[in-house]
Scaffold this motif. Structure first.
Motif, PDB file in Angstrom:
ATOM      1  N   VAL A 135       0.882  -1.175   0.000  1.00  0.00           N
ATOM      2  CA  VAL A 135       0.000   0.000   0.000  1.00  0.00           C
ATOM      3  C   VAL A 135       0.917   1.222   0.000  1.00  0.00           C
ATOM      4  O   VAL A 135       1.722   1.398   0.917  1.00  0.00           O
ATOM      5  CB  VAL A 135      -0.922   0.009   1.241  1.00  0.00           C
ATOM      6  CG1 VAL A 135      -1.876   1.196   1.179  1.00  0.00           C
ATOM      7  CG2 VAL A 135      -1.715  -1.297   1.349  1.00  0.00           C
ATOM      8  N   GLU A 136       0.811   2.027  -1.046  1.00  0.00           N
ATOM      9  CA  GLU A 136       1.695   3.208  -1.164  1.00  0.00           C
ATOM     10  C   GLU A 136       1.060   4.366  -0.421  1.00  0.00           C
ATOM     11  O   GLU A 136      -0.114   4.697  -0.669  1.00  0.00           O
ATOM     12  CB  GLU A 136       1.915   3.533  -2.654  1.00  0.00           C
ATOM     13  CG  GLU A 136       2.915   4.652  -2.872  1.00  0.00           C
ATOM     14  CD  GLU A 136       3.495   4.663  -4.286  1.00  0.00           C
ATOM     15  OE1 GLU A 136       3.317   3.682  -5.029  1.00  0.00           O
ATOM     16  OE2 GLU A 136       4.130   5.678  -4.636  1.00  0.00           O
ATOM     17  N   VAL A 137       1.812   4.961   0.484  1.00  0.00           N
ATOM     18  CA  VAL A 137       1.237   5.973   1.380  1.00  0.00           C
ATOM     19  C   VAL A 137       2.079   7.249   1.384  1.00  0.00           C
ATOM     20  O   VAL A 137       3.271   7.237   1.058  1.00  0.00           O
ATOM     21  CB  VAL A 137       1.149   5.436   2.838  1.00  0.00           C
ATOM     22  CG1 VAL A 137       0.168   4.282   2.937  1.00  0.00           C
ATOM     23  CG2 VAL A 137       2.530   5.023   3.367  1.00  0.00           C
ATOM     24  N   ILE A 138       1.414   8.339   1.802  1.00  0.00           N
ATOM     25  CA  ILE A 138       2.104   9.610   2.046  1.00  0.00           C
ATOM     26  C   ILE A 138       2.707   9.534   3.452  1.00  0.00           C
ATOM     27  O   ILE A 138       2.000   9.130   4.393  1.00  0.00           O
ATOM     28  CB  ILE A 138       1.064  10.756   2.003  1.00  0.00           C
ATOM     29  CG1 ILE A 138       0.388  10.833   0.625  1.00  0.00           C
ATOM     30  CG2 ILE A 138       1.660  12.083   2.411  1.00  0.00           C
ATOM     31  CD1 ILE A 138       1.178  11.523  -0.443  1.00  0.00           C
ATOM     32  N   PRO A 139       3.994   9.894   3.619  1.00  0.00           N
ATOM     33  CA  PRO A 139       4.577   9.820   4.972  1.00  0.00           C
ATOM     34  C   PRO A 139       3.830  10.687   6.000  1.00  0.00           C
ATOM     35  O   PRO A 139       3.702  10.293   7.152  1.00  0.00           O
ATOM     36  CB  PRO A 139       6.020  10.318   4.773  1.00  0.00           C
ATOM     37  CG  PRO A 139       6.310  10.062   3.321  1.00  0.00           C
ATOM     38  CD  PRO A 139       5.002  10.218   2.597  1.00  0.00           C
ATOM     39  N   PHE A 140       3.309  11.860   5.582  1.00  0.00           N
ATOM     40  CA  PHE A 140       2.599  12.723   6.528  1.00  0.00           C
ATOM     41  C   PHE A 140       1.388  11.982   7.111  1.00  0.00           C
ATOM     42  O   PHE A 140       0.594  11.398   6.371  1.00  0.00           O
ATOM     43  CB  PHE A 140       2.112  14.006   5.837  1.00  0.00           C
ATOM     44  CG  PHE A 140       1.278  14.874   6.743  1.00  0.00           C
ATOM     45  CD1 PHE A 140       1.879  15.766   7.613  1.00  0.00           C
ATOM     46  CD2 PHE A 140      -0.102  14.754   6.765  1.00  0.00           C
ATOM     47  CE1 PHE A 140       1.115  16.542   8.472  1.00  0.00           C
ATOM     48  CE2 PHE A 140      -0.876  15.516   7.626  1.00  0.00           C
ATOM     49  CZ  PHE A 140      -0.260  16.417   8.483  1.00  0.00           C
TER      50      PHE A 140
END
Ligand SMILES: O=C[C@H](O)[C@H](O)[C@H](O)COP(=O)(O)O
Length: 234
Positions: A135-140
């Motif tokens: 699952v590709e996520v935004i670090p924030f």
């Protein structure tokens, strides 16, 4: 025949579908790399095609192999995308993203008239989920995103450990798009289309590795030869 030879066989079979003048999506990974190499040989022999790479690694491979490249800003559709997969189920739903290229791979596959998946037959599974779902996520706000992902899993009847992917050097793996990947060990995904929808609805999720209804056919190479499986019409 070893695994690498099987991958090359699958790539060679997919290459038979390529015609002069086609615009191609070029997948990522060890199997797709064989396709790019074989395509490069055909280009050197006079085949006219143009490709859109799904990762910086594939861009470099294609350039090395002499395959002309373009972007989805310059052309409006692709005829065929040829790409590998981490798992393929009998509906031709896929898990992809083991190499971290899922976002560009999905954009390119969705812009293609056909997606041909190439693999050795160890990728063929009765149900998706043994391979960790990327699952590709935004670090924030990752904590909030993880909690939302856990809820989506629970709503879809699955659960499992999640881990932020690390690169070989021990640092967090960063995708070509500058995002992170969380890998989820789910074991068996009971309803991949529902889980795909639930994950796509989470704000911090950029994309996930479930490819639902995108593959048109799968070319599987095994000890007993090559099987081509077409997706059943809905
Ligand atoms: O991000 C990587 C891709 O989804 C690959 O196509 C997938 O991981 C399969 O790779 P391989 O052909 O190396 O098994």
């Amino acid at each position: 025949m070893n695994m690498d030879q099987l991958k090359r066989q699958a790539a060679a079979r997919a290459l038979e579908e390529v015609r002069d003048g086609m615009q191609l999506g070029l997948g990522t990974g060890s199997t797709a790399k064989h396709f790019v190499e074989l395509l490069g040989e055909r280009v050197a022999a006079g085949l006219k095609v143009i490709g859109v790479p799904t990762s910086e690694a594939t861009r470099a491979d294609a350039m090395r192999c002499g395959v002309p490249l373009t972007t989805l800003d310059e052309i409006d559709h692709l005829d065929i995308t040829v790409d590998g997969a981490d798992e393929i189920d009998p509906e031709l739903n896929l898990i992809k993203g083991g190499g971290g290229a899922l976002l560009r791979e999905k954009i390119v596959a969705a812009a293609s008239d056909r997606m041909i998946v190439i693999a050795d037959d160890s990728k063929w599974v009765p149900a998706l989920g043994k391979f960790p779902l990327p699952v590709e996520v935004i670090p924030f706000g990752l904590g909030a995103t993880r909690r939302a992902i856990e809820k989506a899993f629970a709503d879809c009847g699955v659960s499992g450990q999640m881990a932020v992917r690390k690169a070989k050097d021990g640092h967090v793996f960063v995708t070509d798009g500058g995002h992170w990947i969380v890998d989820a060990q789910l074991g068996r995904i009971v309803d991949p289309p529902s889980l795909a929808k639930a994950l796509s609805a989470i704000p911090g999720v950029v994309e996930h590795g479930l490819f639902i209804g995108l593959a048109s056919s799968a070319v599987l190479a095994g000890g007993e030869g090559i099987r081509v499986i077409e997706r059943r019409k809905p």
